[in-house]
Design a protein around this motif. Structure first.
Motif, short mmCIF file in Angstrom:
data_model
loop_
_atom_site.label_atom_id
_atom_site.label_comp_id
_atom_site.label_asym_id
_atom_site.label_seq_id
_atom_site.Cartn_x
_atom_site.Cartn_y
_atom_site.Cartn_z
N ASN A 134 0.83 -1.21 0.00
CA ASN A 134 0.00 0.00 0.00
C ASN A 134 0.85 1.25 0.00
O ASN A 134 0.33 2.35 0.04
CB ASN A 134 -0.83 0.12 1.28
N ALA A 135 2.16 1.10 0.07
CA ALA A 135 3.03 2.26 0.28
C ALA A 135 2.85 3.27 -0.83
O ALA A 135 2.54 2.92 -1.97
CB ALA A 135 4.48 1.81 0.37
N PHE A 136 3.05 4.51 -0.49
CA PHE A 136 2.88 5.58 -1.47
C PHE A 136 3.59 6.83 -0.99
O PHE A 136 4.39 7.43 -1.70
CB PHE A 136 1.39 5.87 -1.69
N ILE A 155 6.19 2.50 -7.48
CA ILE A 155 5.56 1.31 -6.90
C ILE A 155 4.06 1.40 -7.18
O ILE A 155 3.59 2.39 -7.75
CB ILE A 155 5.84 1.17 -5.40
N LEU A 156 3.32 0.38 -6.80
CA LEU A 156 1.90 0.35 -7.18
C LEU A 156 1.15 1.59 -6.70
O LEU A 156 0.31 2.12 -7.41
CB LEU A 156 1.26 -0.93 -6.64
N GLY A 157 1.48 2.05 -5.47
CA GLY A 157 0.79 3.21 -4.93
C GLY A 157 0.97 4.47 -5.78
O GLY A 157 0.01 5.19 -6.05
N THR A 158 2.20 4.74 -6.20
CA THR A 158 2.44 5.94 -7.00
C THR A 158 1.85 5.78 -8.40
O THR A 158 1.35 6.75 -8.99
CB THR A 158 3.95 6.25 -7.10
N GLY A 187 -15.04 -12.62 11.86
CA GLY A 187 -13.62 -12.36 12.07
C GLY A 187 -12.91 -12.09 10.76
O GLY A 187 -12.14 -11.13 10.63
N LEU A 188 -13.20 -12.91 9.75
CA LEU A 188 -12.57 -12.72 8.45
C LEU A 188 -13.02 -11.40 7.82
O LEU A 188 -12.23 -10.68 7.23
CB LEU A 188 -12.93 -13.88 7.51
N TYR A 189 -14.32 -11.11 7.99
CA TYR A 189 -14.87 -9.89 7.42
C TYR A 189 -14.14 -8.67 7.99
O TYR A 189 -13.74 -7.76 7.25
CB TYR A 189 -16.36 -9.82 7.74
N LEU A 190 -13.94 -8.67 9.31
CA LEU A 190 -13.26 -7.53 9.92
C LEU A 190 -11.77 -7.53 9.57
O LEU A 190 -11.18 -6.47 9.39
CB LEU A 190 -13.44 -7.56 11.44
N ALA A 191 -11.17 -8.74 9.45
CA ALA A 191 -9.74 -8.81 9.13
C ALA A 191 -9.46 -8.34 7.70
O ALA A 191 -8.36 -7.88 7.38
CB ALA A 191 -9.22 -10.23 9.33
N LEU A 192 -10.46 -8.46 6.86
CA LEU A 192 -10.34 -8.00 5.48
C LEU A 192 -9.81 -6.57 5.42
O LEU A 192 -9.02 -6.21 4.54
CB LEU A 192 -11.74 -8.05 4.85
N GLY A 193 -10.23 -5.77 6.40
CA GLY A 193 -9.86 -4.36 6.39
C GLY A 193 -8.39 -4.11 6.68
O GLY A 193 -7.89 -3.02 6.42
N ILE A 194 -7.68 -5.12 7.22
CA ILE A 194 -6.25 -4.91 7.46
C ILE A 194 -5.53 -4.76 6.15
O ILE A 194 -4.59 -4.00 6.01
CB ILE A 194 -5.66 -6.10 8.25
N MET A 195 -5.99 -5.51 5.15
CA MET A 195 -5.26 -5.52 3.89
C MET A 195 -5.81 -4.51 2.90
O MET A 195 -5.20 -4.26 1.89
CB MET A 195 -5.31 -6.90 3.29
#
Lengths: 305, 279
Positions: free
Chosen positions: A231-233, A252-255, B111-119
């Motif tokens: 996610n870096a940018f 990178i992908l972000g830029t 849990g998976l639904y909420l963890a989705l937001g980490i990525m």
């Protein structure tokens, strides 16, 4: 079995605020973006084009070259973090967690300082320090008789990305350090004492006992690093600008997403192609996280103390 | 006491490594700070020396203070960060408790639904978020930033806190239940105090990206009255690229408040960590 269990309202109460905010502000807009990648916008409105945008991204040689360049750079950026940031973080945490270490609070506080600075500051600070105009880096190398090694790293295609990767490591090493440090502190005394009675101390104790116990934390750190890097940018943007120079060598992908989304110089911003790149980033990250959740995390043993 | 753990060479080596890294961590910051107090010639002639009577100058700070309203920016950043952290910690801990404590249908899925937001980089949803904020009239308010940052911080908070809550002993909670405590009391009285060290850790990890974010202030709240420090510094430095005194002074002004805030906060943080983890 005596009838149905009563509804446990407290579960809903505990979950509701987080789930509501998260769904409204994060999940729905995300799906809005994924949806956007399937459309083409024109002044007359938007038309559904299916996977045409993805075909352009991979089929058009110009788009494809930029995309693969950004992806390769991003991968190298991630490798630098895994090879430098996380081992250094673990080493520092291991040293800090030594029970009789003095000045611990000072070290911990000082080493975490770069992490609290914003990308804007870090980008500019390192740009100034590495600048051949100012000469902090050359005169510093001169102290060790290494002045000949200096070159304007940020301006050279072959070094710029690695230099920025190391700047990012410099900034973020505090995060793995703190997480591992907390994990090391939570190892109960009894286990350490048992190890000492068996004659396992010092470095051997770290490798044989503590490292095994903190593996879940190392897993978390690795996946956080992966997600953060892909996610870096900001750092690249503040140090090298939206063009990720020299000659896109730090792109990178972000830029790449930013340039596509908002446009730069003569190219007009294209929200739909931007959404397409954003969707690709989403899929890349999804694969990495699934790999972690289903392949790695399941194999880690969890200890309840 | 075993010999190995108190060996002086080992201890010297440990201090050597830590001191070396401390220097690496602090050096760039110190270089910027000392040079911001020098005149232009001294900045270039001897960047590594301290400001002396001849080279001392506040010209950079004068330029900066004439231009930007850094106090207001700082206040905005502080409000946004503190409110977001409180919401993330409270709501995140509640959800983490529900997920780690109770078995109910859809637990894993939730849990998976909420963890989705980490990525998910929340940036991916920027266009839709902006539309949402325009529709609800929240553009150019601190509320819009707080909402976005709360949503952004929750997934990681839930993820980390439930990892820690799984380690809280079941016997303790069951003892509470036998004593007639409600589930809410068990959460607030028994579990929360026990996971406090991890809450402090989560607070720091939540704080950093919020404080440092440039993207959302730029898009959701770029008005003069709602600018954050990061956005203010970025715009200011952009305007004064060739004025080294001003750039160094602006960087120092952006660094110092955070540094002071961090030094105050880190004491709480260390106390938080040591309260639970150090025996």
């Amino acid at each position: 079995m005596a009838g149905k269990k009563p509804i446990r309202w407290h579960i809903a109460v505990f979950l509701a605020p987080a789930v509501l905010i998260y769904t409204a502000i994060m999940i729905l807009p995300l799906f809005g973006t994924l949806e956007l990648s399937l459309f083409h916008s024109s002044p007359d409105g938007r038309t559904f084009v299916g996977l045409d945008n993805f075909r352009t991204l991979f089929g058009d040689p110009r788009w494809a070259a930029s995309f693969w360049n950004a992806l390769a750079n991003n991968t190298w950026f991630f490798i630098i973090h895994m090879l430098v940031q996380n081992p250094v973080g673990i080493l520092l945490a291991a040293l800090l967690s030594h029970p009789k270490l003095r000045f611990r609070a000072f070290y911990r506080t000082a080493i975490f300082v770069p992490t609290i600075l914003s990308f804007v500051i870090v980008g500019f600070v390192w740009k100034l320090i590495l600048s051949p105009l100012w000469g902090v880096a050359p005169s510093l190398l001169d102290l060790f008789g290494l002045k000949a090694l200096f070159s304007p790293w940020l301006g050279k295609e072959e070094y710029a990305l690695t230099a920025l990767g190391l700047v990012s490591v410099w900034q973020f090493v505090g995060i793995p350090m703190m997480l591992i440090y907390a994990a090391l502190l939570s190892i109960p005394d009894e286990i350490i004492e048992a190890a000492e009675i068996d004659g396992i101390t010092g470095v051997a104790q770290f490798w044989k006992i503590k490292l095994r116990l903190i593996l879940p934390s190392i897993g978390i750190i690795s996946i956080l690093t992966f997600v953060g890097n892909f996610n870096a940018f900001d750092l690249i943007y503040s140090a090298q600008g939206a063009l990720a120079g020299p000659n896109f060598s730090t792109d990178i992908l972000g830029t790449f997403l930013y340039r596509t989304f908002f446009g730069f110089q003569l190219q007009i911003g294209d929200p739909n192609m931007g959404a397409t790149i954003a969707s690709m980033m989403f899929f890349i990250i999804l694969v990495g996280v699934c790999l972690y959740l289903f392949a790695i995390q399941r194999r880690l043993r969890r200890y309840q103390f | 006491m075993s010999k190995a753990t108190s060996s002086p060479t080992r201890s010297i080596a440990a201090h050597g490594v830590l001191i070396l890294y401390t220097v690496i961590a602090l050096f760039p910051v110190i270089v910027i700070l000392i040079n911001s107090f020098k005149n232009r010639q001294a900045i270039f002639r001897s960047p590594l020396s301290l400001p002396g009577p001849e080279s001392f100058s506040l010209i950079g700070y004068q330029t900066v203070l004439k231009q930007g309203d850094f106090l207001l920016y700082f206040e905005n950043s502080l409000i946004v960060t503190v409110v977001s952290i409180v919401l993330v910690l409270l709501f995140g801990a509640m959800a983490a408790f529900a997920l780690s404590e109770y078995r109910f249908r859809g637990n894993t899925l939730m849990g998976l639904y909420l963890a989705l937001g980490i990525m998910i980089p929340i940036r991916l949803g920027t266009v839709a978020i902006l539309q949402l904020m325009v529709a609800s009239g929240l553009v150019n308010t601190l509320t819009s930033l707080i909402l976005v940052y709360t949503a952004q911080g929750l997934p990681l908070a839930v993820f980390i806190l439930s990892e820690f809550m799984k380690q809280v002993s079941d016997d303790l909670k069951n003892a509470g239940r036998i004593d007639g405590l409600s589930e809410y009391r068990i959460f607030f009285r028994l579990v929360l105090p026990l996971v406090r060290p991890s809450m402090a850790t989560v607070a720091v990890f939540t704080m950093i990206p919020i404080w440092n974010d440039l993207w959302f202030p730029l898009i959701l709240a770029p008005a003069e009255s709602t600018k954050t420090v990061t956005l203010g510094a970025q715009m200011f430095i952009g305007q004064f690229v060739t004025n080294w005194n001003a750039v160094l002074a602006a960087l120092s002004l952006a660094i110092l408040p955070v540094l002071i805030l961090y030094l105050i906060f880190s004491r709480q943080l260390i106390r938080g960590i040591t309260a639970g983890a150090v025996k």
